[in-house]
Motif scaffolding. Structure first.
Motif, PDB file in Angstrom:
ATOM      1  N   ARG A 128     -28.770  54.046  42.868  1.00 27.90           N
ATOM      2  CA  ARG A 128     -29.653  52.860  42.402  1.00 27.90           C
ATOM      3  C   ARG A 128     -30.535  53.592  41.435  1.00 27.90           C
ATOM      4  O   ARG A 128     -31.213  54.511  41.992  1.00 27.90           O
ATOM      5  N   PHE A 129     -30.658  53.169  40.223  1.00 28.28           N
ATOM      6  CA  PHE A 129     -31.703  53.493  39.356  1.00 28.28           C
ATOM      7  C   PHE A 129     -33.157  52.662  39.480  1.00 28.28           C
ATOM      8  O   PHE A 129     -33.092  51.556  39.566  1.00 28.28           O
ATOM      9  N   ALA A 130     -34.061  53.422  39.486  1.00 32.25           N
ATOM     10  CA  ALA A 130     -35.476  52.764  39.432  1.00 32.25           C
ATOM     11  C   ALA A 130     -36.276  53.245  38.564  1.00 32.25           C
ATOM     12  O   ALA A 130     -36.275  54.760  38.531  1.00 32.25           O
ATOM     13  N   PRO A 131     -37.405  52.590  38.033  1.00 25.01           N
ATOM     14  CA  PRO A 131     -38.499  53.528  37.140  1.00 25.01           C
ATOM     15  C   PRO A 131     -39.178  54.669  38.033  1.00 25.01           C
ATOM     16  O   PRO A 131     -39.367  54.216  39.260  1.00 25.01           O
ATOM     17  N   THR A 132     -39.383  55.754  37.326  1.00 19.74           N
ATOM     18  CA  THR A 132     -39.977  56.769  38.059  1.00 19.74           C
ATOM     19  C   THR A 132     -41.278  57.252  37.149  1.00 19.74           C
ATOM     20  O   THR A 132     -41.379  57.257  35.986  1.00 19.74           O
ATOM     21  N   LYS A 133     -42.556  57.267  38.029  1.00 19.81           N
ATOM     22  CA  LYS A 133     -43.960  57.688  37.366  1.00 19.81           C
ATOM     23  C   LYS A 133     -43.582  59.157  37.194  1.00 19.81           C
ATOM     24  O   LYS A 133     -43.071  60.067  37.799  1.00 19.81           O
ATOM     25  N   PRO A 134     -44.351  59.838  36.076  1.00 17.54           N
ATOM     26  CA  PRO A 134     -44.293  61.016  35.532  1.00 17.54           C
ATOM     27  C   PRO A 134     -44.547  62.063  36.990  1.00 17.54           C
ATOM     28  O   PRO A 134     -43.921  62.956  37.088  1.00 17.54           O
ATOM     29  N   GLU A 135     -45.510  61.721  37.725  1.00 17.91           N
ATOM     30  CA  GLU A 135     -46.142  62.672  39.018  1.00 17.91           C
ATOM     31  C   GLU A 135     -44.760  62.788  40.091  1.00 17.91           C
ATOM     32  O   GLU A 135     -44.410  63.774  40.487  1.00 17.91           O
ATOM     33  N   GLN A 136     -43.973  61.426  40.110  1.00 20.52           N
ATOM     34  CA  GLN A 136     -42.693  61.479  41.055  1.00 20.52           C
ATOM     35  C   GLN A 136     -41.612  62.592  40.381  1.00 20.52           C
ATOM     36  O   GLN A 136     -41.274  63.204  41.062  1.00 20.52           O
ATOM     37  N   ALA A 137     -41.562  62.301  39.025  1.00 20.21           N
ATOM     38  CA  ALA A 137     -40.579  63.246  38.421  1.00 20.21           C
ATOM     39  C   ALA A 137     -40.943  64.877  38.465  1.00 20.21           C
ATOM     40  O   ALA A 137     -40.055  65.625  38.857  1.00 20.21           O
ATOM     41  N   ASN A 138     -42.176  64.940  38.336  1.00 24.87           N
ATOM     42  CA  ASN A 138     -42.367  66.425  38.359  1.00 24.87           C
ATOM     43  C   ASN A 138     -42.617  66.964  39.632  1.00 24.87           C
ATOM     44  O   ASN A 138     -42.008  68.123  39.881  1.00 24.87           O
ATOM     45  N   LYS A 139     -42.691  65.907  40.765  1.00 28.59           N
ATOM     46  CA  LYS A 139     -42.462  66.590  42.174  1.00 28.59           C
ATOM     47  C   LYS A 139     -41.116  66.744  42.515  1.00 28.59           C
ATOM     48  O   LYS A 139     -40.912  67.867  43.231  1.00 28.59           O
ATOM     49  N   VAL A 140     -40.188  66.035  42.277  1.00 30.37           N
ATOM     50  CA  VAL A 140     -38.902  66.137  42.506  1.00 30.37           C
ATOM     51  C   VAL A 140     -38.197  67.421  41.772  1.00 30.37           C
ATOM     52  O   VAL A 140     -37.721  68.417  42.288  1.00 30.37           O
ATOM     53  N   LEU A 141     -38.606  67.746  40.540  1.00 28.70           N
ATOM     54  CA  LEU A 141     -38.256  68.711  39.886  1.00 28.70           C
ATOM     55  C   LEU A 141     -38.619  70.306  40.685  1.00 28.70           C
ATOM     56  O   LEU A 141     -38.232  70.930  40.645  1.00 28.70           O
ATOM     57  N   GLU A 142     -40.181  70.017  40.808  1.00 31.57           N
ATOM     58  CA  GLU A 142     -40.582  71.305  41.601  1.00 31.57           C
ATOM     59  C   GLU A 142     -39.958  71.285  42.766  1.00 31.57           C
ATOM     60  O   GLU A 142     -39.543  72.534  43.199  1.00 31.57           O
ATOM     61  N   THR A 143     -39.694  70.252  43.581  1.00 32.53           N
ATOM     62  CA  THR A 143     -38.679  70.700  44.688  1.00 32.53           C
ATOM     63  C   THR A 143     -37.347  71.360  44.586  1.00 32.53           C
ATOM     64  O   THR A 143     -36.827  71.910  45.372  1.00 32.53           O
ATOM     65  N   LEU A 144     -36.593  70.939  43.341  1.00 33.75           N
ATOM     66  CA  LEU A 144     -35.548  71.513  43.073  1.00 33.75           C
ATOM     67  C   LEU A 144     -35.625  72.794  42.409  1.00 33.75           C
ATOM     68  O   LEU A 144     -34.612  73.577  41.709  1.00 33.75           O
ATOM     69  N   LEU A 145     -36.824  73.235  42.535  1.00 34.85           N
ATOM     70  CA  LEU A 145     -37.043  74.695  41.765  1.00 34.85           C
ATOM     71  C   LEU A 145     -36.829  74.614  40.258  1.00 34.85           C
ATOM     72  O   LEU A 145     -36.349  75.804  39.742  1.00 34.85           O
ATOM     73  N   ILE A 146     -36.905  73.445  39.563  1.00 29.91           N
ATOM     74  CA  ILE A 146     -36.661  73.330  38.138  1.00 29.91           C
ATOM     75  C   ILE A 146     -37.886  73.658  37.524  1.00 29.91           C
ATOM     76  O   ILE A 146     -38.829  72.749  37.568  1.00 29.91           O
TER      77      ILE A 146
END
Length: 155
Positions: A128-146
């Motif tokens: 399911r695709f939904a809008p994501t705030k930049p802070e949320q995207a950064n947190k996910v990327l950080e969690t994935l060690l990207i």
């Protein structure tokens, strides 16, 4: 991209869920004609990354020059790309009209109603695709060690 039960013996199908104005994309269904590149499908040679590369390449100017009329599933889009002149083709009958229609299609497909799913009782294994705030995207990327440059909002 939908994978059949007998994948990789049979190819997946690709369907755009928003309008795409392109000779290889059926205007009614959004189905992308993979047979233009993968005929016949060879399970040991053709892979998902090949399909994704072909889709990306198909939207570039050089690939449009090479679209074969027998592979076309959107005749209207094709007529803007080629003027058929007995047995050969002359590139770009009306390049500016094709570009305008393709851009319009692209802009419409970027609207929130086209990009994001309406909440529903979908199956557990669907995305399911939904809008994501930049802070949320950064947190996910950080969690994935990207490691990436922080995404900043325009606000």
């Amino acid at each position: 991209m939908t994978f059949p039960n007998n994948y990789p013996d049979r190819p997946p199908t690709v369907r755009f869920v928003t309008d795409v104005f392109h000779p290889l994309v059926a205007s009614q269904t959004g189905m992308f004609n993979l047979a233009a590149r993968f005929r016949p499908w060879r399970p040991k040679e053709h892979h998902v990354h090949d399909i994704l590369f072909f889709i990306k390449a198909a939207f570039k100017d050089g690939a449009l020059k090479k679209v074969n009329e027998m592979d076309v599933v959107n005749k209207e889009a094709f007529k803007y790309v080629f003027l058929v002149v007995s047995p050969c083709c002359v590139y770009m009958e009306d390049r500016s009209s094709f570009a305008a229609l393709a851009q319009q299609s692209s802009q419409l497909s970027q609207s929130p109603s086209a990009l994001y799913d309406v909440p529903s009782a979908r199956k557990a294994y669907s995305f399911r695709f939904a809008p994501t705030k930049p802070e949320q995207a950064n947190k996910v990327l950080e969690t994935l060690l990207i490691q990436t440059h922080p995404v900043h909002s325009n606000n």
